[in-house]
Design a protein around this motif. Structure first.
Motif, PDB file in Angstrom:
ATOM      1  N   GLY A  61       0.836  -1.189   0.000  1.00  0.00           N
ATOM      2  CA  GLY A  61       0.000   0.000   0.000  1.00  0.00           C
ATOM      3  C   GLY A  61       0.872   1.241   0.000  1.00  0.00           C
ATOM      4  O   GLY A  61       2.098   1.159  -0.030  1.00  0.00           O
ATOM      5  N   ARG A  62       0.236   2.387   0.042  1.00  0.00           N
ATOM      6  CA  ARG A  62       0.983   3.627   0.020  1.00  0.00           C
ATOM      7  C   ARG A  62       0.425   4.573   1.072  1.00  0.00           C
ATOM      8  O   ARG A  62      -0.780   4.761   1.181  1.00  0.00           O
ATOM      9  N   ASN A  63       1.305   5.157   1.866  1.00  0.00           N
ATOM     10  CA  ASN A  63       0.908   6.154   2.847  1.00  0.00           C
ATOM     11  C   ASN A  63       0.535   7.423   2.079  1.00  0.00           C
ATOM     12  O   ASN A  63       1.369   7.998   1.388  1.00  0.00           O
ATOM     13  N   PRO A  64      -0.727   7.885   2.180  1.00  0.00           N
ATOM     14  CA  PRO A  64      -1.148   9.033   1.383  1.00  0.00           C
ATOM     15  C   PRO A  64      -0.435  10.342   1.765  1.00  0.00           C
ATOM     16  O   PRO A  64      -0.284  11.224   0.935  1.00  0.00           O
ATOM     17  N   ARG A  65      -0.005  10.450   2.998  1.00  0.00           N
ATOM     18  CA  ARG A  65       0.646  11.678   3.433  1.00  0.00           C
ATOM     19  C   ARG A  65       2.082  11.777   2.918  1.00  0.00           C
ATOM     20  O   ARG A  65       2.501  12.816   2.416  1.00  0.00           O
ATOM     21  N   THR A  66       2.822  10.673   3.037  1.00  0.00           N
ATOM     22  CA  THR A  66       4.244  10.711   2.676  1.00  0.00           C
ATOM     23  C   THR A  66       4.547  10.068   1.333  1.00  0.00           C
ATOM     24  O   THR A  66       5.610  10.293   0.765  1.00  0.00           O
ATOM     25  N   GLY A  67       3.636   9.251   0.822  1.00  0.00           N
ATOM     26  CA  GLY A  67       3.877   8.550  -0.420  1.00  0.00           C
ATOM     27  C   GLY A  67       4.736   7.309  -0.238  1.00  0.00           C
ATOM     28  O   GLY A  67       5.047   6.611  -1.194  1.00  0.00           O
ATOM     29  N   GLU A  68       5.111   7.040   1.010  1.00  0.00           N
ATOM     30  CA  GLU A  68       5.964   5.890   1.319  1.00  0.00           C
ATOM     31  C   GLU A  68       5.188   4.584   1.139  1.00  0.00           C
ATOM     32  O   GLU A  68       4.010   4.493   1.460  1.00  0.00           O
ATOM     33  N   THR A  69       5.844   3.559   0.614  1.00  0.00           N
ATOM     34  CA  THR A  69       5.228   2.242   0.440  1.00  0.00           C
ATOM     35  C   THR A  69       5.214   1.516   1.786  1.00  0.00           C
ATOM     36  O   THR A  69       6.214   1.490   2.485  1.00  0.00           O
ATOM     37  N   VAL A  70       4.045   0.973   2.130  1.00  0.00           N
ATOM     38  CA  VAL A  70       3.899   0.198   3.369  1.00  0.00           C
ATOM     39  C   VAL A  70       3.275  -1.144   3.020  1.00  0.00           C
ATOM     40  O   VAL A  70       2.522  -1.258   2.050  1.00  0.00           O
ATOM     41  N   GLN A  71       3.583  -2.153   3.812  1.00  0.00           N
ATOM     42  CA  GLN A  71       3.036  -3.488   3.595  1.00  0.00           C
ATOM     43  C   GLN A  71       1.720  -3.618   4.361  1.00  0.00           C
ATOM     44  O   GLN A  71       1.673  -3.363   5.564  1.00  0.00           O
ATOM     45  N   VAL A  72       0.641  -3.976   3.678  1.00  0.00           N
ATOM     46  CA  VAL A  72      -0.660  -4.194   4.297  1.00  0.00           C
ATOM     47  C   VAL A  72      -0.817  -5.701   4.484  1.00  0.00           C
ATOM     48  O   VAL A  72      -0.678  -6.465   3.522  1.00  0.00           O
ATOM     49  N   LYS A  73      -1.092  -6.125   5.711  1.00  0.00           N
ATOM     50  CA  LYS A  73      -1.209  -7.549   6.029  1.00  0.00           C
ATOM     51  C   LYS A  73      -2.476  -8.161   5.428  1.00  0.00           C
ATOM     52  O   LYS A  73      -3.451  -7.459   5.168  1.00  0.00           O
ATOM     53  N   ALA A  74      -2.456  -9.477   5.251  1.00  0.00           N
ATOM     54  CA  ALA A  74      -3.646 -10.209   4.807  1.00  0.00           C
ATOM     55  C   ALA A  74      -4.696 -10.112   5.905  1.00  0.00           C
ATOM     56  O   ALA A  74      -4.375 -10.000   7.092  1.00  0.00           O
ATOM     57  N   LYS A  75      -5.961 -10.112   5.507  1.00  0.00           N
ATOM     58  CA  LYS A  75      -7.029 -10.001   6.502  1.00  0.00           C
ATOM     59  C   LYS A  75      -8.304 -10.670   6.011  1.00  0.00           C
ATOM     60  O   LYS A  75      -8.473 -10.922   4.818  1.00  0.00           O
ATOM     61  N   ALA A  76      -9.176 -10.930   6.948  1.00  0.00           N
ATOM     62  CA  ALA A  76     -10.501 -11.466   6.639  1.00  0.00           C
ATOM     63  C   ALA A  76     -11.498 -10.319   6.717  1.00  0.00           C
ATOM     64  O   ALA A  76     -11.424  -9.481   7.615  1.00  0.00           O
TER      65      ALA A  76
END
Length: 96
Positions: A61-76
């Motif tokens: 995913g991407r942090n909208p404020r900084t534009g930094e790429t972040v990992q979004v965990k799997a979820k139900a």
């Protein structure tokens, strides 16, 4: 409609029940649905629809404020599929 409106409507339609009884019934039903979904089950309410659980894979995913790429965990996530009667009632009111 929110939970309190549902309770008020049910209490109004069932004057033989107290508000506390109606609250308890609504809580038991909703807790039962939540518990079943938490166990990975499926809840079907004939004429209304079915609730189930779907899995979402992890993603970048991407942090909208900084534009930094972040990992979004799997979820139900909960999923709702409307029943035939509900769809027909919605479409009938749209046609009118």
């Amino acid at each position: 409609m929110i939970r309190s409106e549902l309770i008020a409507k049910l209490a109004e339609e069932n004057p033989h029940l107290t508000n506390k009884d109606v609250e308890r019934v609504v809580a038991i039903i909703l807790d039962g649905i939540c518990d079943t979904l938490a166990e990975g089950g499926r809840v079907e309410l004939r004429g209304f629809g079915a609730f189930s659980v779907r899995s979402r894979a992890g993603r970048a995913g991407r942090n909208p404020r900084t534009g930094e790429t972040v990992q979004v965990k799997a979820k139900a996530v909960p999923f709702f599929k409307s029943g035939k009667e509900l769809r027909e009632r919605l479409n009938a009111s749209a046609d009118a």
